[in-house]
Design a protein around this motif. Structure first.
Motif, PDB file in Angstrom:
ATOM      1  N   TYR A 133       0.836  -1.206   0.000  1.00 22.61           N
ATOM      2  CA  TYR A 133       0.000   0.000   0.000  1.00 22.61           C
ATOM      3  C   TYR A 133       0.870   1.254   0.000  1.00 22.61           C
ATOM      4  N   PHE A 134       1.903   1.267   0.835  1.00 26.62           N
ATOM      5  CA  PHE A 134       2.782   2.430   0.881  1.00 26.62           C
ATOM      6  C   PHE A 134       3.641   2.524  -0.373  1.00 26.62           C
ATOM      7  N   ALA A 135       4.009   1.389  -0.952  1.00 24.95           N
ATOM      8  CA  ALA A 135       4.749   1.428  -2.220  1.00 24.95           C
ATOM      9  C   ALA A 135       3.904   2.097  -3.296  1.00 24.95           C
ATOM     10  N   GLY A 136       2.640   1.674  -3.410  1.00 28.01           N
ATOM     11  CA  GLY A 136       1.755   2.284  -4.396  1.00 28.01           C
ATOM     12  C   GLY A 136       1.453   3.736  -4.097  1.00 28.01           C
ATOM     13  N   LEU A 137       1.287   4.050  -2.810  1.00 29.62           N
ATOM     14  CA  LEU A 137       0.994   5.436  -2.424  1.00 29.62           C
ATOM     15  C   LEU A 137       2.122   6.365  -2.850  1.00 29.62           C
ATOM     16  N   HIS A 138       3.364   5.947  -2.605  1.00 26.59           N
ATOM     17  CA  HIS A 138       4.499   6.787  -2.994  1.00 26.59           C
ATOM     18  C   HIS A 138       4.705   6.784  -4.507  1.00 26.59           C
ATOM     19  N   PHE A 139       4.445   5.664  -5.154  1.00 23.83           N
ATOM     20  CA  PHE A 139       4.656   5.556  -6.592  1.00 23.83           C
ATOM     21  C   PHE A 139       3.704   6.467  -7.364  1.00 23.83           C
ATOM     22  N   TRP A 140       2.418   6.448  -6.976  1.00 23.97           N
ATOM     23  CA  TRP A 140       1.426   7.223  -7.722  1.00 23.97           C
ATOM     24  C   TRP A 140       1.086   8.566  -7.072  1.00 23.97           C
ATOM     25  N   TRP A 141       1.734   8.899  -5.968  1.00 25.91           N
ATOM     26  CA  TRP A 141       1.459  10.189  -5.320  1.00 25.91           C
ATOM     27  C   TRP A 141       1.659  11.379  -6.271  1.00 25.91           C
ATOM     28  N   PRO A 142       2.735  11.421  -7.054  1.00 23.96           N
ATOM     29  CA  PRO A 142       2.872  12.548  -7.989  1.00 23.96           C
ATOM     30  C   PRO A 142       1.731  12.619  -9.002  1.00 23.96           C
ATOM     31  N   LYS A 143       1.226  11.468  -9.427  1.00 23.65           N
ATOM     32  CA  LYS A 143       0.138  11.460 -10.395  1.00 23.65           C
ATOM     33  C   LYS A 143      -1.163  11.930  -9.754  1.00 23.65           C
ATOM     34  N   VAL A 144      -1.401  11.523  -8.507  1.00 19.08           N
ATOM     35  CA  VAL A 144      -2.648  11.860  -7.810  1.00 19.08           C
ATOM     36  C   VAL A 144      -2.686  13.325  -7.428  1.00 19.08           C
ATOM     37  N   THR A 145      -1.565  13.853  -6.938  1.00 13.93           N
ATOM     38  CA  THR A 145      -1.560  15.199  -6.362  1.00 13.93           C
ATOM     39  C   THR A 145      -0.859  16.229  -7.228  1.00 13.93           C
ATOM     40  N   GLY A 146       0.004  15.783  -8.157  1.00 14.49           N
ATOM     41  CA  GLY A 146       0.806  16.728  -8.919  1.00 14.49           C
ATOM     42  C   GLY A 146       1.981  17.291  -8.149  1.00 14.49           C
ATOM     43  N   ARG A 147       2.309  16.669  -7.003  1.00 13.28           N
ATOM     44  CA  ARG A 147       3.397  17.155  -6.152  1.00 13.28           C
ATOM     45  C   ARG A 147       4.374  16.031  -5.838  1.00 13.28           C
ATOM     46  N   MET A 148       5.636  16.390  -5.601  1.00 15.17           N
ATOM     47  CA  MET A 148       6.656  15.441  -5.184  1.00 15.17           C
ATOM     48  C   MET A 148       6.867  15.559  -3.678  1.00 15.17           C
ATOM     49  N   TYR A 149       7.262  14.472  -3.079  1.00 18.74           N
ATOM     50  CA  TYR A 149       7.513  14.424  -1.631  1.00 18.74           C
ATOM     51  C   TYR A 149       9.022  14.375  -1.391  1.00 18.74           C
ATOM     52  N   PRO A 150       9.492  14.643  -0.154  1.00 20.66           N
ATOM     53  CA  PRO A 150      10.933  14.568   0.136  1.00 20.66           C
ATOM     54  C   PRO A 150      11.413  13.124   0.114  1.00 20.66           C
ATOM     55  N   GLU A 151      12.203  12.772  -0.847  1.00 22.02           N
ATOM     56  CA  GLU A 151      12.603  11.383  -1.080  1.00 22.02           C
ATOM     57  C   GLU A 151      13.421  10.813   0.072  1.00 22.02           C
ATOM     58  N   SER A 152      14.272  11.621   0.688  1.00 20.03           N
ATOM     59  CA  SER A 152      15.118  11.097   1.769  1.00 20.03           C
ATOM     60  C   SER A 152      14.277  10.648   2.961  1.00 20.03           C
ATOM     61  N   TRP A 153      13.253  11.437   3.307  1.00 24.38           N
ATOM     62  CA  TRP A 153      12.364  11.050   4.402  1.00 24.38           C
ATOM     63  C   TRP A 153      11.585   9.789   4.039  1.00 24.38           C
ATOM     64  N   ALA A 154      11.168   9.690   2.802  1.00 24.27           N
ATOM     65  CA  ALA A 154      10.405   8.517   2.382  1.00 24.27           C
ATOM     66  C   ALA A 154      11.258   7.258   2.443  1.00 24.27           C
ATOM     67  N   ARG A 155      12.507   7.348   2.034  1.00 23.31           N
ATOM     68  CA  ARG A 155      13.394   6.185   2.110  1.00 23.31           C
ATOM     69  C   ARG A 155      13.621   5.767   3.558  1.00 23.31           C
ATOM     70  N   PHE A 156      13.818   6.742   4.416  1.00 27.81           N
ATOM     71  CA  PHE A 156      14.030   6.426   5.836  1.00 27.81           C
ATOM     72  C   PHE A 156      12.797   5.741   6.419  1.00 27.81           C
ATOM     73  N   ALA A 157      11.607   6.233   6.082  1.00 23.34           N
ATOM     74  CA  ALA A 157      10.374   5.629   6.585  1.00 23.34           C
ATOM     75  C   ALA A 157      10.219   4.190   6.095  1.00 23.34           C
ATOM     76  N   ALA A 158      10.593   3.922   4.836  1.00 24.31           N
ATOM     77  CA  ALA A 158      10.493   2.564   4.290  1.00 24.31           C
ATOM     78  C   ALA A 158      11.409   1.606   5.039  1.00 24.31           C
ATOM     79  N   LEU A 159      12.654   2.036   5.292  1.00 19.50           N
ATOM     80  CA  LEU A 159      13.589   1.181   6.021  1.00 19.50           C
ATOM     81  C   LEU A 159      13.138   0.983   7.465  1.00 19.50           C
ATOM     82  N   LEU A 160      12.640   2.051   8.076  1.00 19.37           N
ATOM     83  CA  LEU A 160      12.191   1.963   9.473  1.00 19.37           C
ATOM     84  C   LEU A 160      10.989   1.036   9.597  1.00 19.37           C
TER      85      LEU A 160
END
Length: 547
Positions: free
Chosen positions: A398-425
């Motif tokens: 679910y989180f993989a898909g949320l991050h993958f399609w987030w730019p398509k859904v919202t038109g915005r990019m998220y901070p990639e470093s925080w997202a990577r840290f959250a995935a590992l955590l």
């Protein structure tokens, strides 16, 4: 997908922008009524996303409290109102029409009704839990839920019953959409694997959910009218309830995991820059899992007084259903082999899925073996197993898909470093939470006890500390994804250089999804060297035309 027509008719047309026509589905009205009465599949997906996020955090908070005191809120909310509807009602609603080149789902009004039914069922069940509590567990096992319970079981069961109609409506809508609204050239074996996963999940929705509905009606009838349906003291049969319940609830496991498999297929092929290995086998494996899943319900009942011959048959079928799942894991791994792998956050979540799903699947083989199942039945080994599949794997997807399609859904990019840290955590926290439960369960720690025996204290301390880490990992995306809505950079229409039709329109998409009629000309998941070059629609985005 590669081979999709990329002429101007399928992309954002600057002339349309100049005419002042709506560019984004988000800009078609900002009032509450414009959202609550919308028939746009994309907006309904957002409504579902908000509602299941609400239930997710209630269920997640309850999961943390379960480490302190046993009660039913966590299981009831998480299973019925997050895990089952999570991917189909959010990503399925938003993406399925885009992926097949349609302008909406087949029945837009039914789609909106399904959300209202889901909300009504969730609020009814939540009201029952908060008003007086539920002391029967998320399975509503009889006779606990009929004879011995004086809590608000009837109201909670009614809530789950109502939400079942929501999933049936969603399933009918998806099936009709895939059959009748595919773009020209979108043959069955050009469908993205995510669409195949939604289609097979919808078949389970439509065929299995009515059995659950009937079962819950019988529970309500016995409690309300004192009918002797399941009470053995009056000639009823409590084992009948288990057969009916698990006939739905084992396929329900695949309602949770089949959509996750579809998401992972899209993410892995994108970040490996390779066509999915064995596309046809992946399709057949999805169908096989959905079909065989209907015949394995009895492996939940090896210790319920089942005939040894029946147990042998269900054990065999439980091993058989692992074969198509193993095929999918093998094909994902083969797709990664010699791929140009990028480790963006969606890919990290996808790799976490592979690890957790494999662990959950292998321990499922232990439970498919009757002698081992008898040993670990009703222990924390079972708890750990189904959490690795239903929560670890499904939520990672679910989180993989949320991050993958987030730019398509919202038109915005998220901070990639925080997202990577959250995935590992999340991966670390989940394993710290549930792997110790395998050990405690195999040593004999029973489930559903309100206190932990002292000999298992070490394993439970580890599990509780992991739950705290996992809670932080689940909360982090809420923070940085919300931040991205206001401060994130503008997303290109295809920021990942992906191959699906959904990336051939603007980010976020217009109300009608495409400016023109898309056409599919080639195979799915074909990646070419020129895919690294920015597409024409991305140049438009860079010039600020999509503000």
């Amino acid at each position: 997908m590669s081979g999709a027509s990329s002429d101007a008719s399928t992309l954002a047309n600057p002339r349309e922008l100049d005419l002042g026509l709506p560019v984004s589905y988000l800009g078609e009205g900002h009032s509450v009524a414009s959202w609550l009465f919308t028939t746009d599949h994309k907006r309904i997906a957002i409504l579902y996303a908000l509602s299941i996020t609400f239930f997710f955090f209630i269920g997640g908070a309850a999961a943390t409290l379960v480490r302190l005191e046993l009660f039913s809120l966590h299981g009831i909310v998480m299973v019925w109102f997050f895990l089952i509807p999570s991917i189909p009602t959010t990503m399925g609603n938003f993406l399925l029409p885009l992926m097949i080149g349609a302008r909406d789902l087949a029945f837009p009004k039914l789609n909106l009704i399904s959300w209202y039914l889901n909300m009504a069922g969730g609020l009814l069940t939540l009201a029952a839990v908060l008003a007086g509590g539920i002391d029967t567990g998320w399975t509503f096992y009889v006779p606990y839920s009929t004879v011995f319970s004086n809590t608000f079981v009837t109201l909670a069961v009614l809530g789950v019953f109502v939400s079942g109609f929501s999933t049936i409506a969603t399933g009918i809508n998806f099936i009709a959409t895939v059959h009748y609204l595919r773009a020209p050239g979108m043959t069955w074996f050009r469908l993205p694997l995510f669409v195949w996963s939604m289609y097979t999940t919808s078949l389970i929705f439509v065929l299995a959910t009515p059995v659950l509905a009937l079962t819950l009606v019988l529970v309500i009838a016995e409690r309300t009218f004192n009918l002797p349906i399941f009470d053995p003291a009056r000639g009823g049969d409590p084992i009948l309830f288990q057969h009916l319940f698990w006939f739905y609830s084992h396929p329900a496991v695949y309602i949770m995991i089949l959509p996750a498999m579809g998401v992972i297929s899209e993410v892995i092929t994108c970040y490996a820059r390779r066509r999915i290995f064995g596309y046809s086998f992946m399709v057949y494996a999805l169908v096989a899992i959905a079909v065989i899943g209907f015949f394995t319900w009895g492996h939940h009942m090896f210790t319920s007084g089942m005939s040894p011959f029946a147990a042998l048959v269900f054990s065999f079928l439980s091993f058989i259903v692992a074969v198509p799942s193993a095929i999918k894991v093998f094909n994902w791994t083969a797709t990664l082999y010699r791929g140009q792998i990028g480790f963006e956050s969606p890919m990290l979540y996808a790799l976490g899925f592979l690890g957790l799903f494999t662990m959950g699947g292998l321990t499922g083989l232990f439970l498919a073996s009757v002698p081992i199942d008898v040993h670990v039945q009703d222990t924390y080994f079972v708890v750990a197993h189904f959490h690795y599949i239903m929560v670890g794997a499904s939520v990672s997807a679910y989180f993989a898909g949320l991050h993958f399609w987030w730019p398509k859904v919202t038109g915005r990019m998220y901070p990639e470093s925080w997202a990577r840290f959250a995935a590992l955590l999340m991966f670390f926290g989940f394993n710290l939470t549930f792997f110790p439960q395998f050990i405690a369960g195999y040593l004999g720690m029973p489930r559903r006890y309100y206190a932990y025996p002292p000999e298992f204290q070490v394993w439970n301390v580890l599990s509780s500390s992991g739950a705290a880490v996992l809670a932080v990992a689940y909360l982090m995306p809420l923070g940085y994804l919300t931040w991205s809505l206001f401060y994130g950079s503008r997303a290109l229409n295809d920021p990942w250089n992906a191959s699906g039709l959904e990336w051939r329109t603007t980010s976020p998409p217009p109300r009608q999804n495409f400016f023109g009629n898309p056409e599919v000309l080639g195979r799915p998941y074909d990646y070419h060297p020129e895919s690294a070059a920015p597409a024409e629609d991305d140049r438009i985005a860079e010039q600020g035309a999509l503000t």
